[in-house]
Design a protein around this motif. Structure first.
Motif, mmCIF file in Angstrom:
data_model
loop_
_atom_site.group_PDB
_atom_site.id
_atom_site.type_symbol
_atom_site.label_atom_id
_atom_site.label_comp_id
_atom_site.label_asym_id
_atom_site.label_seq_id
_atom_site.Cartn_x
_atom_site.Cartn_y
_atom_site.Cartn_z
ATOM 1 N N LEU A 97 0.835 -1.204 0.000
ATOM 2 C CA LEU A 97 0.000 0.000 0.000
ATOM 3 C C LEU A 97 0.868 1.252 0.000
ATOM 4 C CD1 LEU A 97 -2.890 1.120 0.159
ATOM 5 C CD2 LEU A 97 -2.685 1.056 2.654
ATOM 6 N N GLY A 98 1.939 1.250 0.792
ATOM 7 C CA GLY A 98 2.837 2.408 0.843
ATOM 8 C C GLY A 98 3.485 2.704 -0.494
ATOM 9 N N VAL A 99 3.905 1.670 -1.198
ATOM 10 C CA VAL A 99 4.534 1.860 -2.517
ATOM 11 C C VAL A 99 3.530 2.437 -3.512
ATOM 12 C CG1 VAL A 99 5.583 0.666 -4.489
ATOM 13 C CG2 VAL A 99 6.280 0.078 -2.161
ATOM 14 N N LEU A 100 2.291 1.939 -3.477
ATOM 15 C CA LEU A 100 1.273 2.454 -4.390
ATOM 16 C C LEU A 100 0.916 3.906 -4.064
ATOM 17 C CD1 LEU A 100 -1.176 -0.577 -4.803
ATOM 18 C CD2 LEU A 100 0.425 0.344 -6.476
ATOM 19 N N VAL A 101 0.857 4.249 -2.777
ATOM 20 C CA VAL A 101 0.582 5.641 -2.390
ATOM 21 C C VAL A 101 1.701 6.550 -2.894
ATOM 22 C CG1 VAL A 101 0.418 7.227 -0.440
ATOM 23 C CG2 VAL A 101 -0.862 5.087 -0.404
ATOM 24 N N ALA A 102 2.954 6.102 -2.750
ATOM 25 C CA ALA A 102 4.093 6.892 -3.231
ATOM 26 C C ALA A 102 4.016 7.076 -4.746
ATOM 27 C CB ALA A 102 5.391 6.200 -2.843
ATOM 28 N N ALA A 103 3.644 6.016 -5.465
ATOM 29 C CA ALA A 103 3.531 6.109 -6.922
ATOM 30 C C ALA A 103 2.428 7.088 -7.316
ATOM 31 C CB ALA A 103 3.255 4.728 -7.513
ATOM 32 N N ALA A 104 1.278 7.001 -6.612
ATOM 33 C CA ALA A 104 0.170 7.899 -6.924
ATOM 34 C C ALA A 104 0.531 9.349 -6.613
ATOM 35 C CB ALA A 104 -1.070 7.484 -6.123
ATOM 36 N N ALA A 105 1.223 9.566 -5.496
ATOM 37 C CA ALA A 105 1.633 10.930 -5.133
ATOM 38 C C ALA A 105 2.621 11.491 -6.153
ATOM 39 C CB ALA A 105 2.257 10.920 -3.736
#
Length: 555
Positions: free
Chosen positions: A31-39
Protein backbone atom coordinates in the motif's frame (compact mmCIF):
# COMPACT_ATOMS: atom_id res chain seq x y z
CA UNK A 1 -32.38 -29.56 -5.25
CA UNK A 2 -31.01 -27.35 -2.47
CA UNK A 3 -27.74 -25.65 -3.43
CA UNK A 4 -24.84 -25.10 -1.09
CA UNK A 5 -25.03 -21.80 0.82
CA UNK A 6 -23.68 -18.49 -0.45
CA UNK A 7 -22.00 -16.11 2.01
CA UNK A 8 -23.00 -12.49 2.56
CA UNK A 9 -20.51 -9.72 1.67
CA UNK A 10 -19.76 -9.19 5.37
CA UNK A 11 -19.03 -12.90 5.86
CA UNK A 12 -16.83 -12.97 2.75
CA UNK A 13 -14.76 -9.97 3.83
CA UNK A 14 -14.39 -11.43 7.32
CA UNK A 15 -12.66 -14.46 5.79
CA UNK A 16 -10.44 -12.23 3.61
CA UNK A 17 -9.41 -10.15 6.65
CA UNK A 18 -8.61 -13.32 8.55
CA UNK A 19 -6.42 -14.55 5.70
CA UNK A 20 -4.68 -11.16 5.40
CA UNK A 21 -3.99 -10.84 9.13
CA UNK A 22 -0.69 -12.81 9.08
CA UNK A 23 0.41 -10.73 6.06
CA UNK A 24 -0.32 -7.24 7.43
CA UNK A 25 3.27 -6.03 7.03
CA UNK A 26 3.41 -7.16 3.41
CA UNK A 27 0.06 -5.44 2.76
CA UNK A 28 1.26 -2.21 4.39
CA UNK A 29 4.44 -2.14 2.27
CA UNK A 30 2.47 -2.73 -0.94
CA UNK A 31 0.00 0.00 0.00
CA UNK A 32 2.84 2.41 0.84
CA UNK A 33 4.53 1.86 -2.52
CA UNK A 34 1.27 2.45 -4.39
CA UNK A 35 0.58 5.64 -2.39
CA UNK A 36 4.09 6.89 -3.23
CA UNK A 37 3.53 6.11 -6.92
CA UNK A 38 0.17 7.90 -6.92
CA UNK A 39 1.63 10.93 -5.13
CA UNK A 40 4.52 11.10 -7.59
CA UNK A 41 2.02 10.90 -10.43
CA UNK A 42 0.47 14.17 -9.27
CA UNK A 43 3.72 15.94 -10.09
CA UNK A 44 3.28 15.29 -13.83
CA UNK A 45 0.32 17.64 -14.44
CA UNK A 46 1.81 20.20 -12.05
CA UNK A 47 5.09 20.19 -13.98
CA UNK A 48 3.22 20.53 -17.27
CA UNK A 49 1.46 23.53 -15.81
CA UNK A 50 4.84 24.99 -14.85
CA UNK A 51 6.07 24.44 -18.41
CA UNK A 52 3.01 26.31 -19.77
CA UNK A 53 3.73 29.25 -17.46
CA UNK A 54 7.41 29.32 -18.47
CA UNK A 55 6.52 29.26 -22.16
CA UNK A 56 4.06 32.08 -21.54
CA UNK A 57 6.79 34.01 -19.73
CA UNK A 58 9.43 32.99 -22.31
CA UNK A 59 11.64 31.31 -19.72
CA UNK A 60 13.67 28.10 -19.98
CA UNK A 61 11.73 24.88 -19.61
CA UNK A 62 14.76 22.59 -19.30
CA UNK A 63 14.44 22.04 -15.55
CA UNK A 64 10.70 21.19 -15.49
CA UNK A 65 11.09 19.04 -18.63
CA UNK A 66 13.87 16.97 -17.08
CA UNK A 67 11.90 16.70 -13.85
CA UNK A 68 8.89 15.52 -15.87
CA UNK A 69 10.95 12.72 -17.41
CA UNK A 70 12.20 11.68 -13.97
CA UNK A 71 8.68 11.75 -12.54
CA UNK A 72 7.37 9.59 -15.40
CA UNK A 73 10.14 7.01 -14.90
CA UNK A 74 9.79 7.04 -11.11
CA UNK A 75 6.00 6.70 -11.24
CA UNK A 76 6.22 3.79 -13.69
CA UNK A 77 8.79 1.98 -11.55
CA UNK A 78 6.89 2.49 -8.30
CA UNK A 79 3.60 1.38 -9.84
CA UNK A 80 5.29 -1.71 -11.30
CA UNK A 81 6.78 -2.60 -7.91
CA UNK A 82 3.45 -1.91 -6.16
CA UNK A 83 1.47 -4.08 -8.58
CA UNK A 84 3.97 -6.90 -8.17
CA UNK A 85 3.72 -6.63 -4.37
CA UNK A 86 -0.10 -6.67 -4.52
CA UNK A 87 -0.06 -9.72 -6.80
CA UNK A 88 2.45 -11.49 -4.56
CA UNK A 89 0.21 -10.71 -1.60
CA UNK A 90 -2.93 -11.97 -3.33
CA UNK A 91 -1.59 -15.31 -4.51
CA UNK A 92 -0.76 -16.76 -1.04
CA UNK A 93 -4.12 -15.51 0.27
CA UNK A 94 -5.90 -17.17 -2.65
CA UNK A 95 -3.90 -20.38 -2.13
CA UNK A 96 -4.86 -20.44 1.56
CA UNK A 97 -8.52 -19.89 0.69
CA UNK A 98 -8.38 -22.60 -1.98
CA UNK A 99 -6.85 -25.08 0.46
CA UNK A 100 -9.50 -24.30 3.06
CA UNK A 101 -12.36 -24.70 0.60
CA UNK A 102 -11.01 -27.95 -0.87
CA UNK A 103 -10.35 -29.34 2.62
CA UNK A 104 -13.91 -28.51 3.68
CA UNK A 105 -15.34 -29.88 0.42
CA UNK A 106 -13.63 -33.22 1.12
CA UNK A 107 -15.38 -33.30 4.50
CA UNK A 108 -18.84 -32.37 3.23
CA UNK A 109 -21.48 -34.94 4.15
CA UNK A 110 -22.49 -37.02 1.14
CA UNK A 111 -26.11 -35.99 1.69
CA UNK A 112 -25.14 -32.31 1.41
CA UNK A 113 -23.33 -32.84 -1.88
CA UNK A 114 -26.20 -34.92 -3.27
CA UNK A 115 -28.75 -32.28 -2.25
CA UNK A 116 -26.82 -29.44 -3.86
CA UNK A 117 -25.70 -31.42 -6.87
CA UNK A 118 -22.13 -32.30 -7.72
CA UNK A 119 -22.24 -29.77 -10.54
CA UNK A 120 -22.69 -26.91 -8.07
CA UNK A 121 -19.72 -28.06 -5.97
CA UNK A 122 -17.54 -28.66 -9.05
CA UNK A 123 -18.47 -25.22 -10.38
CA UNK A 124 -17.32 -23.64 -7.11
CA UNK A 125 -14.08 -25.60 -6.94
CA UNK A 126 -13.38 -25.06 -10.65
CA UNK A 127 -15.03 -22.02 -12.23
CA UNK A 128 -15.23 -19.84 -9.11
CA UNK A 129 -11.63 -20.44 -8.09
CA UNK A 130 -10.57 -19.67 -11.69
CA UNK A 131 -12.54 -16.40 -11.66
CA UNK A 132 -11.00 -15.40 -8.34
CA UNK A 133 -7.48 -16.35 -9.49
CA UNK A 134 -7.82 -14.20 -12.60
CA UNK A 135 -9.12 -11.25 -10.56
CA UNK A 136 -6.21 -11.46 -8.09
CA UNK A 137 -3.76 -11.05 -10.98
CA UNK A 138 -5.64 -8.80 -13.43
CA UNK A 139 -8.24 -6.82 -11.44
CA UNK A 140 -7.17 -6.26 -7.83
CA UNK A 141 -3.74 -4.61 -8.45
CA UNK A 142 -4.91 -2.01 -11.04
CA UNK A 143 -8.11 -1.40 -9.08
CA UNK A 144 -6.12 -0.65 -5.91
CA UNK A 145 -3.68 1.61 -7.75
CA UNK A 146 -6.38 3.54 -9.61
CA UNK A 147 -8.46 4.03 -6.46
CA UNK A 148 -5.49 5.54 -4.61
CA UNK A 149 -4.69 7.82 -7.55
CA UNK A 150 -8.30 9.05 -7.67
CA UNK A 151 -8.21 10.07 -4.03
CA UNK A 152 -4.85 11.83 -4.25
CA UNK A 153 -5.81 13.69 -7.44
CA UNK A 154 -8.41 15.68 -5.55
CA UNK A 155 -5.71 16.53 -3.02
CA UNK A 156 -3.62 17.83 -5.93
CA UNK A 157 -6.48 20.04 -7.11
CA UNK A 158 -6.76 21.50 -3.63
CA UNK A 159 -3.06 22.41 -3.61
CA UNK A 160 -3.57 24.53 -6.74
CA UNK A 161 -6.73 26.24 -5.48
CA UNK A 162 -9.42 24.82 -3.16
CA UNK A 163 -12.08 26.41 -5.39
CA UNK A 164 -11.03 24.11 -8.21
CA UNK A 165 -11.69 21.14 -5.95
CA UNK A 166 -15.18 22.51 -5.22
CA UNK A 167 -15.81 22.86 -8.96
CA UNK A 168 -14.58 19.33 -9.61
CA UNK A 169 -16.79 18.00 -6.84
CA UNK A 170 -19.84 18.92 -8.94
CA UNK A 171 -19.17 15.59 -10.59
CA UNK A 172 -19.85 13.72 -7.34
CA UNK A 173 -23.70 13.81 -7.45
CA UNK A 174 -23.65 12.43 -11.00
CA UNK A 175 -21.15 9.72 -10.02
CA UNK A 176 -23.11 8.82 -6.90
CA UNK A 177 -26.23 8.50 -9.01
CA UNK A 178 -24.36 6.27 -11.50
CA UNK A 179 -22.70 4.14 -8.82
CA UNK A 180 -25.91 3.67 -6.80
CA UNK A 181 -27.71 2.60 -9.98
CA UNK A 182 -24.90 0.16 -10.77
CA UNK A 183 -24.46 -1.22 -7.25
CA UNK A 184 -28.17 -1.95 -6.93
CA UNK A 185 -28.09 -4.13 -10.04
CA UNK A 186 -24.56 -5.47 -10.43
CA UNK A 187 -24.23 -7.55 -7.23
CA UNK A 188 -27.42 -9.60 -7.75
CA UNK A 189 -26.69 -9.91 -11.49
CA UNK A 190 -23.21 -11.34 -10.96
CA UNK A 191 -24.43 -13.62 -8.16
CA UNK A 192 -27.14 -14.89 -10.50
CA UNK A 193 -24.54 -15.42 -13.24
CA UNK A 194 -22.42 -17.63 -10.94
CA UNK A 195 -25.50 -19.54 -9.75
CA UNK A 196 -26.69 -20.22 -13.29
CA UNK A 197 -23.16 -21.32 -14.20
CA UNK A 198 -23.38 -23.94 -11.45
CA UNK A 199 -26.76 -25.15 -12.73
CA UNK A 200 -25.36 -25.43 -16.26
CA UNK A 201 -22.42 -27.47 -14.96
CA UNK A 202 -24.83 -29.79 -13.13
CA UNK A 203 -26.97 -30.26 -16.26
CA UNK A 204 -23.89 -31.11 -18.36
CA UNK A 205 -22.63 -33.48 -15.65
CA UNK A 206 -26.00 -35.25 -15.55
CA UNK A 207 -26.07 -35.76 -19.31
CA UNK A 208 -22.43 -36.85 -19.60
CA UNK A 209 -22.68 -39.15 -16.57
CA UNK A 210 -25.90 -40.70 -17.79
CA UNK A 211 -24.94 -40.86 -21.48
CA UNK A 212 -25.33 -44.63 -21.69
CA UNK A 213 -28.78 -44.58 -20.14
CA UNK A 214 -29.85 -41.65 -22.32
CA UNK A 215 -28.74 -43.46 -25.49
CA UNK A 216 -30.20 -46.78 -24.39
CA UNK A 217 -33.64 -45.32 -23.67
CA UNK A 218 -33.60 -42.82 -26.52
CA UNK A 219 -33.92 -39.86 -24.14
CA UNK A 220 -31.91 -37.40 -26.26
CA UNK A 221 -35.03 -35.39 -27.25
CA UNK A 222 -35.68 -34.59 -23.57
CA UNK A 223 -32.15 -34.63 -22.10
CA UNK A 224 -30.42 -32.32 -24.58
CA UNK A 225 -33.04 -29.53 -24.36
CA UNK A 226 -32.37 -29.41 -20.61
CA UNK A 227 -28.70 -28.66 -21.26
CA UNK A 228 -29.67 -26.16 -23.95
CA UNK A 229 -32.07 -24.41 -21.56
CA UNK A 230 -29.40 -24.14 -18.85
CA UNK A 231 -26.88 -22.86 -21.43
CA UNK A 232 -29.32 -20.24 -22.71
CA UNK A 233 -30.00 -19.16 -19.13
CA UNK A 234 -26.25 -18.78 -18.61
CA UNK A 235 -25.92 -16.71 -21.79
CA UNK A 236 -28.86 -14.52 -20.72
CA UNK A 237 -27.23 -13.95 -17.32
CA UNK A 238 -23.94 -12.88 -18.96
CA UNK A 239 -25.77 -10.54 -21.37
CA UNK A 240 -27.57 -9.02 -18.37
CA UNK A 241 -24.25 -8.17 -16.71
CA UNK A 242 -22.87 -6.70 -19.96
CA UNK A 243 -25.98 -4.53 -20.38
CA UNK A 244 -25.63 -3.23 -16.83
CA UNK A 245 -21.96 -2.41 -17.42
CA UNK A 246 -22.78 -0.57 -20.68
CA UNK A 247 -25.48 1.57 -19.06
CA UNK A 248 -23.06 2.32 -16.22
CA UNK A 249 -20.49 3.57 -18.75
CA UNK A 250 -22.99 5.93 -20.35
CA UNK A 251 -23.82 7.45 -16.96
CA UNK A 252 -20.12 7.92 -16.23
CA UNK A 253 -19.67 9.70 -19.56
CA UNK A 254 -22.25 12.21 -18.38
CA UNK A 255 -20.29 12.63 -15.14
CA UNK A 256 -17.07 13.20 -17.09
CA UNK A 257 -18.69 15.97 -19.14
CA UNK A 258 -20.06 17.71 -16.05
CA UNK A 259 -16.73 17.53 -14.19
CA UNK A 260 -14.53 18.62 -17.07
CA UNK A 261 -16.81 21.54 -17.95
CA UNK A 262 -17.03 22.75 -14.35
CA UNK A 263 -13.23 22.57 -13.88
CA UNK A 264 -12.54 24.48 -17.12
CA UNK A 265 -15.12 27.14 -16.35
CA UNK A 266 -13.79 27.59 -12.81
CA UNK A 267 -10.22 27.75 -14.12
CA UNK A 268 -11.21 30.40 -16.68
CA UNK A 269 -12.73 32.68 -14.06
CA UNK A 270 -9.83 32.14 -11.63
CA UNK A 271 -7.29 33.02 -14.35
CA UNK A 272 -9.35 36.06 -15.34
CA UNK A 273 -9.35 37.17 -11.69
CA UNK A 274 -5.55 36.60 -11.51
CA UNK A 275 -6.08 34.08 -8.71
CA UNK A 276 -4.13 31.42 -10.57
CA UNK A 277 -1.91 31.28 -13.65
CA UNK A 278 -2.77 29.76 -17.02
CA UNK A 279 -0.34 26.97 -16.21
CA UNK A 280 -2.12 26.24 -12.92
CA UNK A 281 -5.47 26.11 -14.73
CA UNK A 282 -3.92 23.76 -17.27
CA UNK A 283 -2.57 21.54 -14.50
CA UNK A 284 -5.98 21.49 -12.83
CA UNK A 285 -7.68 20.43 -16.07
CA UNK A 286 -5.07 17.72 -16.66
CA UNK A 287 -5.46 16.47 -13.10
CA UNK A 288 -9.21 16.23 -13.46
CA UNK A 289 -8.99 14.48 -16.82
CA UNK A 290 -6.50 12.14 -15.16
CA UNK A 291 -9.21 11.20 -12.65
CA UNK A 292 -11.32 9.85 -15.47
CA UNK A 293 -8.40 7.88 -16.85
CA UNK A 294 -8.20 6.24 -13.45
CA UNK A 295 -11.96 5.93 -13.26
CA UNK A 296 -11.93 4.10 -16.59
CA UNK A 297 -9.39 1.70 -15.12
CA UNK A 298 -11.72 1.20 -12.16
CA UNK A 299 -14.62 0.68 -14.54
CA UNK A 300 -12.60 -1.75 -16.62
CA UNK A 301 -11.81 -3.87 -13.56
CA UNK A 302 -14.94 -3.41 -11.45
CA UNK A 303 -16.91 -5.89 -13.53
CA UNK A 304 -14.24 -8.49 -12.97
CA UNK A 305 -14.05 -7.50 -9.30
CA UNK A 306 -17.82 -7.94 -8.92
CA UNK A 307 -17.64 -11.31 -10.61
CA UNK A 308 -14.81 -12.22 -8.25
CA UNK A 309 -16.83 -11.09 -5.22
CA UNK A 310 -19.71 -13.31 -6.34
CA UNK A 311 -17.26 -16.22 -6.73
CA UNK A 312 -15.75 -15.43 -3.32
CA UNK A 313 -19.21 -15.54 -1.72
CA UNK A 314 -19.83 -19.00 -3.17
CA UNK A 315 -16.44 -20.29 -2.00
CA UNK A 316 -16.92 -18.91 1.51
CA UNK A 317 -20.38 -20.50 1.41
CA UNK A 318 -18.67 -23.91 1.24
CA UNK A 319 -16.76 -23.01 4.41
CA UNK A 320 -20.07 -22.21 6.13
CA UNK A 321 -21.38 -25.75 5.81
CA UNK A 322 -21.09 -27.18 9.34
CA UNK A 323 -18.30 -29.70 9.54
CA UNK A 324 -19.69 -33.09 10.56
CA UNK A 325 -18.48 -34.39 13.91
CA UNK A 326 -15.31 -36.44 13.44
CA UNK A 327 -15.79 -40.18 13.34
CA UNK A 328 -14.63 -41.94 16.45
CA UNK A 329 -13.67 -45.43 15.29
CA UNK A 330 -13.12 -48.00 17.98
CA UNK A 331 -9.74 -49.74 18.07
CA UNK A 332 -11.22 -53.12 17.20
CA UNK A 333 -12.26 -54.70 13.90
CA UNK A 334 -15.92 -55.49 14.59
CA UNK A 335 -19.02 -53.73 13.22
CA UNK A 336 -22.18 -53.03 15.21
CA UNK A 337 -25.28 -51.38 13.73
CA UNK A 338 -28.37 -51.13 15.92
CA UNK A 339 -31.79 -49.78 15.01
CA UNK A 340 -30.57 -48.11 11.80
CA UNK A 341 -33.13 -46.06 9.90
CA UNK A 342 -32.17 -43.78 7.03
CA UNK A 343 -33.90 -41.42 4.59
CA UNK A 344 -32.34 -39.13 2.00
CA UNK A 345 -33.10 -35.43 2.59
CA UNK A 346 -36.53 -35.95 4.11
CA UNK A 347 -37.57 -38.49 1.47
CA UNK A 348 -38.97 -41.97 2.05
CA UNK A 349 -37.16 -44.25 4.48
CA UNK A 350 -34.75 -46.55 2.64
CA UNK A 351 -33.43 -48.48 5.66
CA UNK A 352 -35.84 -49.79 8.27
CA UNK A 353 -34.65 -50.83 11.76
CA UNK A 354 -31.53 -52.60 10.53
CA UNK A 355 -29.46 -54.48 13.09
CA UNK A 356 -26.15 -55.86 11.85
CA UNK A 357 -23.23 -57.20 13.85
CA UNK A 358 -20.06 -58.42 12.14
CA UNK A 359 -17.36 -60.11 14.18
CA UNK A 360 -13.70 -59.24 13.74
CA UNK A 361 -12.32 -61.03 10.68
CA UNK A 362 -15.76 -62.10 9.44
CA UNK A 363 -16.72 -61.55 5.80
CA UNK A 364 -20.38 -60.75 5.21
CA UNK A 365 -21.94 -60.50 1.75
CA UNK A 366 -25.04 -58.40 1.05
CA UNK A 367 -27.38 -59.43 -1.76
CA UNK A 368 -30.79 -58.27 -2.91
CA UNK A 369 -32.61 -56.82 -5.86
CA UNK A 370 -31.86 -53.31 -7.10
CA UNK A 371 -33.21 -50.67 -4.74
CA UNK A 372 -33.29 -52.97 -1.73
CA UNK A 373 -30.93 -50.73 0.29
CA UNK A 374 -27.60 -52.55 -0.19
CA UNK A 375 -25.53 -49.52 -1.19
CA UNK A 376 -27.08 -47.33 1.49
CA UNK A 377 -26.24 -49.93 4.12
CA UNK A 378 -22.66 -50.16 2.81
CA UNK A 379 -22.22 -46.37 2.96
CA UNK A 380 -23.63 -46.24 6.50
CA UNK A 381 -21.07 -48.84 7.58
CA UNK A 382 -18.33 -46.88 5.76
CA UNK A 383 -19.53 -43.66 7.51
CA UNK A 384 -20.30 -41.98 4.20
CA UNK A 385 -23.87 -41.49 5.42
CA UNK A 386 -24.97 -40.56 8.92
CA UNK A 387 -28.16 -42.56 9.54
CA UNK A 388 -31.37 -40.76 10.37
CA UNK A 389 -31.70 -42.89 13.47
CA UNK A 390 -29.80 -45.64 15.24
CA UNK A 391 -26.21 -46.19 16.38
CA UNK A 392 -23.11 -47.08 14.37
CA UNK A 393 -20.05 -48.54 16.06
CA UNK A 394 -17.31 -49.13 13.49
CA UNK A 395 -13.52 -49.22 13.59
CA UNK A 396 -11.08 -48.01 10.94
CA UNK A 397 -12.89 -48.56 7.65
CA UNK A 398 -12.24 -48.04 3.92
CA UNK A 399 -14.71 -48.20 1.02
CA UNK A 400 -14.22 -49.34 -2.58
CA UNK A 401 -17.12 -48.81 -5.01
CA UNK A 402 -17.65 -49.58 -8.67
CA UNK A 403 -16.94 -45.91 -9.48
CA UNK A 404 -13.15 -45.53 -9.29
CA UNK A 405 -11.31 -42.27 -9.90
CA UNK A 406 -7.84 -42.57 -11.37
CA UNK A 407 -5.75 -39.60 -10.30
CA UNK A 408 -3.53 -37.86 -12.85
CA UNK A 409 0.16 -38.69 -12.46
CA UNK A 410 2.29 -41.78 -12.28
CA UNK A 411 0.82 -45.02 -11.03
CA UNK A 412 3.19 -44.81 -8.05
CA UNK A 413 1.83 -41.35 -7.14
CA UNK A 414 -1.72 -42.67 -7.37
CA UNK A 415 -0.97 -45.61 -5.08
CA UNK A 416 0.88 -43.45 -2.54
CA UNK A 417 -2.33 -41.55 -1.87
CA UNK A 418 -3.22 -44.58 0.24
CA UNK A 419 0.20 -44.77 1.92
CA UNK A 420 2.41 -41.71 1.32
CA UNK A 421 5.55 -43.29 2.79
CA UNK A 422 5.29 -46.56 0.86
CA UNK A 423 8.44 -47.76 -0.87
CA UNK A 424 8.48 -48.93 -4.47
CA UNK A 425 8.76 -52.51 -3.21
CA UNK A 426 5.60 -52.11 -1.13
CA UNK A 427 3.76 -50.59 -4.09
CA UNK A 428 4.81 -53.49 -6.30
CA UNK A 429 3.66 -56.03 -3.69
CA UNK A 430 0.25 -54.33 -3.61
CA UNK A 431 0.00 -54.61 -7.40
CA UNK A 432 1.08 -58.24 -7.29
CA UNK A 433 -1.58 -58.93 -4.66
CA UNK A 434 -4.31 -57.89 -7.11
CA UNK A 435 -2.72 -59.64 -10.14
CA UNK A 436 -2.01 -56.33 -11.89
CA UNK A 437 0.72 -57.71 -14.13
CA UNK A 438 0.03 -54.95 -16.66
CA UNK A 439 1.02 -52.19 -14.23
CA UNK A 440 4.27 -50.20 -14.25
CA UNK A 441 4.95 -47.81 -11.40
CA UNK A 442 6.31 -45.11 -13.71
CA UNK A 443 3.34 -45.27 -16.10
CA UNK A 444 1.40 -42.00 -16.34
CA UNK A 445 -2.32 -42.58 -15.76
CA UNK A 446 -5.40 -40.42 -15.35
CA UNK A 447 -6.07 -37.28 -17.37
CA UNK A 448 -3.54 -37.04 -20.21
CA UNK A 449 -2.08 -40.47 -19.47
CA UNK A 450 -2.81 -44.13 -20.15
CA UNK A 451 -6.54 -44.83 -20.06
CA UNK A 452 -7.23 -47.80 -17.80
CA UNK A 453 -9.97 -50.31 -18.47
CA UNK A 454 -12.73 -50.61 -15.82
CA UNK A 455 -11.15 -53.85 -14.55
CA UNK A 456 -7.68 -52.24 -14.32
CA UNK A 457 -9.10 -49.24 -12.48
CA UNK A 458 -10.73 -51.59 -9.96
CA UNK A 459 -7.44 -53.44 -9.51
CA UNK A 460 -5.83 -50.08 -8.77
CA UNK A 461 -8.54 -49.33 -6.18
CA UNK A 462 -8.03 -52.73 -4.53
CA UNK A 463 -4.25 -52.15 -4.50
CA UNK A 464 -4.87 -48.84 -2.69
CA UNK A 465 -7.01 -50.74 -0.17
CA UNK A 466 -4.19 -53.23 0.34
CA UNK A 467 -1.75 -50.39 1.03
CA UNK A 468 -4.12 -48.48 3.34
CA UNK A 469 -4.50 -51.69 5.35
CA UNK A 470 -7.76 -50.84 7.17
CA UNK A 471 -9.16 -53.16 9.81
CA UNK A 472 -12.54 -53.11 8.08
CA UNK A 473 -13.20 -53.03 4.33
CA UNK A 474 -16.46 -52.32 2.51
CA UNK A 475 -16.77 -53.31 -1.16
CA UNK A 476 -19.83 -51.96 -2.96
CA UNK A 477 -20.15 -53.98 -6.18
CA UNK A 478 -16.45 -53.42 -6.76
CA UNK A 479 -16.33 -56.06 -9.51
CA UNK A 480 -19.55 -55.05 -11.30
CA UNK A 481 -17.96 -53.05 -14.14
CA UNK A 482 -15.77 -55.89 -15.42
CA UNK A 483 -16.71 -58.54 -17.97
CA UNK A 484 -16.75 -62.23 -17.12
CA UNK A 485 -12.99 -62.76 -17.45
CA UNK A 486 -12.21 -59.51 -15.71
CA UNK A 487 -14.69 -60.33 -12.94
CA UNK A 488 -12.87 -63.56 -12.12
CA UNK A 489 -9.57 -61.67 -11.86
CA UNK A 490 -11.17 -59.01 -9.66
CA UNK A 491 -12.86 -61.56 -7.42
CA UNK A 492 -9.52 -63.30 -6.85
CA UNK A 493 -7.94 -59.91 -6.15
CA UNK A 494 -10.71 -59.00 -3.71
CA UNK A 495 -10.34 -62.34 -1.92
CA UNK A 496 -6.61 -61.69 -1.51
CA UNK A 497 -7.03 -58.12 -0.28
CA UNK A 498 -9.85 -59.00 2.14
CA UNK A 499 -8.04 -61.96 3.67
CA UNK A 500 -7.71 -61.40 7.40
CA UNK A 501 -9.96 -58.31 7.44
CA UNK A 502 -13.48 -57.72 8.58
CA UNK A 503 -15.44 -57.16 5.35
CA UNK A 504 -18.87 -56.17 4.12
CA UNK A 505 -19.23 -57.01 0.43
CA UNK A 506 -22.16 -55.87 -1.68
CA UNK A 507 -22.02 -58.74 -4.17
CA UNK A 508 -22.86 -58.18 -7.82
CA UNK A 509 -22.30 -61.87 -8.58
CA UNK A 510 -23.67 -64.54 -6.28
CA UNK A 511 -20.53 -66.65 -6.70
CA UNK A 512 -18.74 -63.94 -4.73
CA UNK A 513 -21.45 -64.01 -2.05
CA UNK A 514 -21.28 -67.80 -1.81
CA UNK A 515 -17.66 -67.61 -0.60
CA UNK A 516 -18.52 -65.29 2.29
CA UNK A 517 -18.72 -66.43 5.91
CA UNK A 518 -22.26 -65.12 6.09
CA UNK A 519 -24.81 -63.73 3.67
CA UNK A 520 -27.57 -61.23 4.43
CA UNK A 521 -30.45 -60.70 2.05
CA UNK A 522 -32.09 -57.29 1.84
CA UNK A 523 -35.52 -56.38 0.58
CA UNK A 524 -37.18 -52.96 0.75
CA UNK A 525 -34.60 -51.66 3.21
CA UNK A 526 -34.82 -54.60 5.64
CA UNK A 527 -32.65 -57.63 6.32
CA UNK A 528 -34.97 -60.53 5.54
CA UNK A 529 -32.51 -63.44 5.67
CA UNK A 530 -29.11 -64.14 7.22
CA UNK A 531 -26.95 -67.26 7.15
CA UNK A 532 -24.31 -69.19 5.25
CA UNK A 533 -24.72 -70.02 1.59
CA UNK A 534 -25.64 -73.63 2.35
CA UNK A 535 -28.13 -72.63 5.06
CA UNK A 536 -29.91 -70.10 2.87
CA UNK A 537 -30.11 -72.39 -0.16
CA UNK A 538 -31.55 -75.11 2.06
CA UNK A 539 -34.10 -72.67 3.53
CA UNK A 540 -35.68 -72.21 0.08
CA UNK A 541 -36.31 -68.53 0.74
CA UNK A 542 -35.41 -65.31 -1.07
CA UNK A 543 -31.72 -66.13 -1.41
CA UNK A 544 -32.45 -69.61 -2.73
CA UNK A 545 -34.68 -68.08 -5.40
CA UNK A 546 -31.92 -65.68 -6.42
CA UNK A 547 -29.35 -68.50 -6.46
CA UNK A 548 -31.49 -70.83 -8.56
CA UNK A 549 -32.20 -68.03 -11.07
CA UNK A 550 -28.51 -67.12 -11.19
CA UNK A 551 -27.29 -70.69 -11.77
CA UNK A 552 -30.08 -71.41 -14.27
CA UNK A 553 -28.92 -68.50 -16.45
CA UNK A 554 -25.45 -70.04 -16.56
CA UNK A 555 -26.52 -73.64 -17.14
Amino acid sequence: MKALPTATPRESWAVVRELLRPRRRQAAIALGVLVAAAALGLAGPLLLGEIVDRVDEQRSITGPALALVGVAIGEALLFAVGLILISNLGQPVLAALRERVVARALKLPAEQVERGGRGDLLSRLGDDIAVLSEAVVEAVPPLAAASLTLGLTFVGLATIDPRLTLAALLVVPVQVWAVRWYAKRAGPAYADERRVSGERAQAILDVVGGARTIRALGLQPTALPRVEARSLSSVAAVVRTIRISTHFSSRLNAAEFVGTASTLVAGYFLVKADSISVGAATAAALLFIRTFDQFNIVLGTIDEANRALAALARLVGVLQVPEPPPAEPHPGAHVALDGIRHAYDGGPTVLHDVDLHIAAGERVAVVGVSGSGKTTLAKVVARFHTPTDGTVDVGQVALVTQEVHVFAGTLADDLRLAKPDATDEQLQRALDAVDAGWARLDAVVGHGGVELTPAQAQQLALARLHLADPRIAVLDEATAEAGSAGARVLERAADTVLRGRTALVVAHRLTQAARADRIIVMDAGRIVESGTHAELVAAEGAYAALWHAYTADRA
